[in-house]
Design a protein around this motif. Structure first.
Motif, PDB file in Angstrom:
ATOM      1  N   VAL A   1      -7.237   1.802  10.062  1.00 29.59           N
ATOM      2  CA  VAL A   1      -6.597   1.610   8.752  1.00 29.59           C
ATOM      3  C   VAL A   1      -7.611   1.890   7.646  1.00 29.59           C
ATOM      4  CG1 VAL A   1      -5.636  -0.126   7.182  1.00 29.59           C
ATOM      5  CG2 VAL A   1      -4.806   0.026   9.527  1.00 29.59           C
ATOM      6  N   ILE A   2      -8.803   1.344   7.789  1.00 27.86           N
ATOM      7  CA  ILE A   2      -9.853   1.543   6.787  1.00 27.86           C
ATOM      8  C   ILE A   2     -10.188   3.019   6.647  1.00 27.86           C
ATOM      9  CG2 ILE A   2     -12.323   1.154   6.367  1.00 27.86           C
ATOM     10  CD1 ILE A   2     -11.811  -1.751   7.423  1.00 27.86           C
ATOM     11  N   ALA A   3     -10.346   3.716   7.760  1.00 25.54           N
ATOM     12  CA  ALA A   3     -10.654   5.147   7.720  1.00 25.54           C
ATOM     13  C   ALA A   3      -9.534   5.947   7.060  1.00 25.54           C
ATOM     14  CB  ALA A   3     -10.920   5.672   9.133  1.00 25.54           C
ATOM     15  N   LEU A   4      -8.289   5.621   7.390  1.00 30.87           N
ATOM     16  CA  LEU A   4      -7.139   6.323   6.821  1.00 30.87           C
ATOM     17  C   LEU A   4      -7.053   6.115   5.311  1.00 30.87           C
ATOM     18  CD1 LEU A   4      -4.534   7.975   7.317  1.00 30.87           C
ATOM     19  CD2 LEU A   4      -3.377   5.812   7.750  1.00 30.87           C
ATOM     20  N   LEU A   5      -7.210   4.873   4.860  1.00 31.08           N
ATOM     21  CA  LEU A   5      -7.138   4.594   3.426  1.00 31.08           C
ATOM     22  C   LEU A   5      -8.329   5.190   2.673  1.00 31.08           C
ATOM     23  CD1 LEU A   5      -5.844   0.918   3.437  1.00 31.08           C
ATOM     24  CD2 LEU A   5      -4.553   3.010   2.936  1.00 31.08           C
TER      25      LEU A   5
END
Length: 114
Positions: free
Chosen positions: A60-64
């Motif tokens: 999630v962190i990488a995607l955002l």
């Protein structure tokens, strides 16, 4: 009367906070759209990582970080580390982050119409 928690995005000193609803073990990593949730609107996010050992949170962190063009270190899970419903903080210029969110939502709406 609208409370701060009833919104998709909230301004905080040094950035923004977004309400998310995460689907782990999806086919691919993508931001699906904005939809209703029990606490108000949420950004729906799908990640292919399983919800074990923080793998889904890292995805999630990488995607955002990619979507908002910030470093991964600028994105953190504030609440919901072990839940599908999360509150994340993205640090940076609030105006720029808000504009990025607006473009992202507009692109999602345009893709839904196609």
């Amino acid at each position: 009367m609208e409370r701060a928690g009833d919104r998709l995005v909230s301004l905080v000193p040094g950035g923004i906070r977004l309400r998310l609803k995460v689907q782990p073990k999806a086919r691919r990593n993508l931001i699906v759209g904005v939809g209703p949730d029990r606490d108000g609107p949420a950004l729906k996010v799908a990640v292919n990582a399983p919800p074990e050992d923080g793998k889904a949170n890292a995805a999630v962190i990488a995607l955002l970080a990619e979507a908002f063009d910030v470093a991964k270190a600028a994105v953190s899970v504030v609440t919901g580390a072990t839940d599908r419903r999360k509150l994340v903080e993205i640090r940076g210029n609030s105006r720029d982050l808000g504009l990025s969110l607006g473009r992202l939502i507009k692109d999602l709406e345009r893709n839904a119409d196609e």
